[in-house]
Every structure is written in C-alpha cells, then in structure tokens.
Design a protein around this motif. Structure first.
Motif, PDB file in Angstrom:
ATOM      1  N   LEU A  56     -34.270 -25.290  -1.142  1.00 25.33           N
ATOM      2  CA  LEU A  56     -32.849 -25.514  -0.844  1.00 25.33           C
ATOM      3  C   LEU A  56     -32.680 -26.705   0.095  1.00 25.33           C
ATOM      4  O   LEU A  56     -31.784 -27.533  -0.089  1.00 25.33           O
ATOM      5  N   ALA A  57     -33.565 -26.826   1.088  1.00 25.36           N
ATOM      6  CA  ALA A  57     -33.514 -27.979   2.000  1.00 25.36           C
ATOM      7  C   ALA A  57     -33.780 -29.275   1.243  1.00 25.36           C
ATOM      8  O   ALA A  57     -33.140 -30.302   1.514  1.00 25.36           O
ATOM      9  N   ALA A  67     -26.607 -28.206  -3.035  1.00 28.78           N
ATOM     10  CA  ALA A  67     -27.237 -27.159  -2.231  1.00 28.78           C
ATOM     11  C   ALA A  67     -26.257 -26.014  -1.975  1.00 28.78           C
ATOM     12  O   ALA A  67     -26.643 -24.846  -2.047  1.00 28.78           O
ATOM     13  N   VAL A  68     -25.003 -26.331  -1.692  1.00 28.12           N
ATOM     14  CA  VAL A  68     -23.994 -25.274  -1.489  1.00 28.12           C
ATOM     15  C   VAL A  68     -23.821 -24.475  -2.771  1.00 28.12           C
ATOM     16  O   VAL A  68     -23.744 -23.241  -2.748  1.00 28.12           O
ATOM     17  N   LEU A  86     -31.566 -16.527   8.455  1.00 30.06           N
ATOM     18  CA  LEU A  86     -30.939 -17.463   9.391  1.00 30.06           C
ATOM     19  C   LEU A  86     -31.228 -18.913   9.005  1.00 30.06           C
ATOM     20  O   LEU A  86     -30.351 -19.778   9.107  1.00 30.06           O
ATOM     21  N   CYS A  87     -32.425 -19.169   8.528  1.00 26.98           N
ATOM     22  CA  CYS A  87     -32.772 -20.533   8.096  1.00 26.98           C
ATOM     23  C   CYS A  87     -31.899 -20.958   6.909  1.00 26.98           C
ATOM     24  O   CYS A  87     -31.427 -22.095   6.855  1.00 26.98           O
ATOM     25  N   THR A  88     -31.681 -20.052   5.970  1.00 21.15           N
ATOM     26  CA  THR A  88     -30.825 -20.349   4.816  1.00 21.15           C
ATOM     27  C   THR A  88     -29.434 -20.735   5.283  1.00 21.15           C
ATOM     28  O   THR A  88     -28.856 -21.720   4.805  1.00 21.15           O
ATOM     29  N   TYR A  89     -28.899 -19.962   6.222  1.00 24.05           N
ATOM     30  CA  TYR A  89     -27.564 -20.261   6.733  1.00 24.05           C
ATOM     31  C   TYR A  89     -27.545 -21.576   7.512  1.00 24.05           C
ATOM     32  O   TYR A  89     -26.568 -22.310   7.460  1.00 24.05           O
ATOM     33  N   GLY A  90     -28.623 -21.886   8.211  1.00 26.99           N
ATOM     34  CA  GLY A  90     -28.696 -23.169   8.912  1.00 26.99           C
ATOM     35  C   GLY A  90     -28.615 -24.336   7.941  1.00 26.99           C
ATOM     36  O   GLY A  90     -27.929 -25.336   8.197  1.00 26.99           O
ATOM     37  N   ILE A  91     -29.318 -24.228   6.821  1.00 25.68           N
ATOM     38  CA  ILE A  91     -29.267 -25.267   5.786  1.00 25.68           C
ATOM     39  C   ILE A  91     -27.851 -25.368   5.236  1.00 25.68           C
ATOM     40  O   ILE A  91     -27.308 -26.467   5.072  1.00 25.68           O
ATOM     41  N   ILE A  93     -24.969 -24.493   6.677  1.00 30.28           N
ATOM     42  CA  ILE A  93     -24.064 -25.054   7.689  1.00 30.28           C
ATOM     43  C   ILE A  93     -24.224 -26.571   7.751  1.00 30.28           C
ATOM     44  O   ILE A  93     -23.239 -27.314   7.776  1.00 30.28           O
ATOM     45  N   GLY A  94     -25.459 -27.032   7.749  1.00 29.94           N
ATOM     46  CA  GLY A  94     -25.711 -28.472   7.757  1.00 29.94           C
ATOM     47  C   GLY A  94     -25.109 -29.167   6.545  1.00 29.94           C
ATOM     48  O   GLY A  94     -24.526 -30.248   6.657  1.00 29.94           O
ATOM     49  N   CYS A  95     -25.236 -28.556   5.370  1.00 31.19           N
ATOM     50  CA  CYS A  95     -24.667 -29.134   4.144  1.00 31.19           C
ATOM     51  C   CYS A  95     -23.149 -29.240   4.238  1.00 31.19           C
ATOM     52  O   CYS A  95     -22.567 -30.265   3.870  1.00 31.19           O
TER      53      CYS A  95
END
Length: 173
Positions: A56-57, A67-68, A86-91, A93-95
C-alpha cells in the motif's frame, strides 16, 4: 512481464520481497505495486498485514488516490479477510493529506481513535504538514498543544516549551 515480476515478489514469504525489496522497486513500478497489493488482498487471511502495508505504501508513492481506493477495498473486505492496523491508517492519512484532502485525513484519524488504537505522534505529522501548507498554523498548534496532549502523544511538561515555540513561530509568519 509485470505480472510475472509481481508473482515472483509475492512468492517470497508471502510479502513483497525481491525486486529491490519493494513492490515498485523494478521496471513496472507503480503497476507492479498495485498488482502485488491486489494479489495479497485476494489471499485474505493468508496475507500478512505487513505485506499489505508495504505494498500500500508503494502504491501511495505512485498515486495517493490509487492507495485510498485500495484501502477502501481492504476495509470492505472486512475483519474476516484482513484488518487494517495503525500503520495502514498512517499511510491512508498521508495519502489524504498529499491529495489536499485534509478533511478525509482527519476522518481517518477519527477512525484510528474510534477503533481504540494508541495514537502515536507520527500519526499527526501529515496532518500538521497539511495544515501548515494551508497557512492554518493556529489549527496545527492547537492540535499539538491540546489534542496530542489529550491523546497522550506529548508529555504535559513539554506544553510550556511548545507554547513558547508557537509564539516565536507565529512572529516569523
């Protein structure tokens, strides 16, 4: 050709090893990354969340919108298949922030809190960058001084130093 390379990447520990250690590390790039993510998602429980997050990253580097879209497919698959962490959500949020959709970034942060994850300070970084890029520094500082402290991301003893920095930072603008 790209599918064959992505298949090789998938075979290595069920994640996205090979081809430079990243799904998009070779000639196919973003297309390979999307294919790897799709293949891992199809595996469901057989896929690791680590592999999904890495792919995903890689998709996000090429296209935040793609990615979204893939995150949405992942979320629709439900907890029976794979559960975002949490890592998935971090990616995600960044997107959203890179796509100038701070509203969606904050909605994703709301999901993180609602699902009971312990929020890390790094989770806020893309949101803070987005707010500052929009010249909304007072909103960014409110998050740093109030919300992050409420969520336990910043020790209360740092609040005084951050207030001092805010005053001096705003003078520079």
């Amino acid at each position: 050709m790209a599918r064959r390379a992505a298949s090789r990447a998938l075979r290595s520990e069920g994640s996205i090893q090979g081809r430079g250690g990243r799904a998009g590390g070779g000639g196919g790039g973003a297309e390979d990354a999307r294919h790897v993510f799709d293949e891992l998602l199809r595996r469901g429980r057989g896929a690791s969340i680590y592999g999904l997050n890495r792919s995903l990253a890689d998709v996000a580097r090429g296209s935040p919108a793609a990615a979204v879209s893939r995150y949405n497919r992942m979320a629709r698959a439900g907890a029976d298949e794979v559960t975002p962490d949490l890592c998935t959500y971090g990616i995600l949020i960044g997107c959203c922030c890179r796509a100038d959709r701070l509203d969606l970034g904050f909605a994703a942060l709301g999901n993180v809190i609602k699902k009971g994850f312990r929020v890390e300070a790094i989770t806020f970084t893309p949101l803070l960058k987005g707010l500052c890029a929009d010249k909304r520094t007072s909103d960014a500082m409110d998050i740093v001084l109030r919300r992050m402290t409420e969520l336990g991301c910043i020790p209360p003893e740092m609040k005084q130093q951050l207030t001092f920095l805010q005053k001096h930072f705003c003078q520079l603008l």
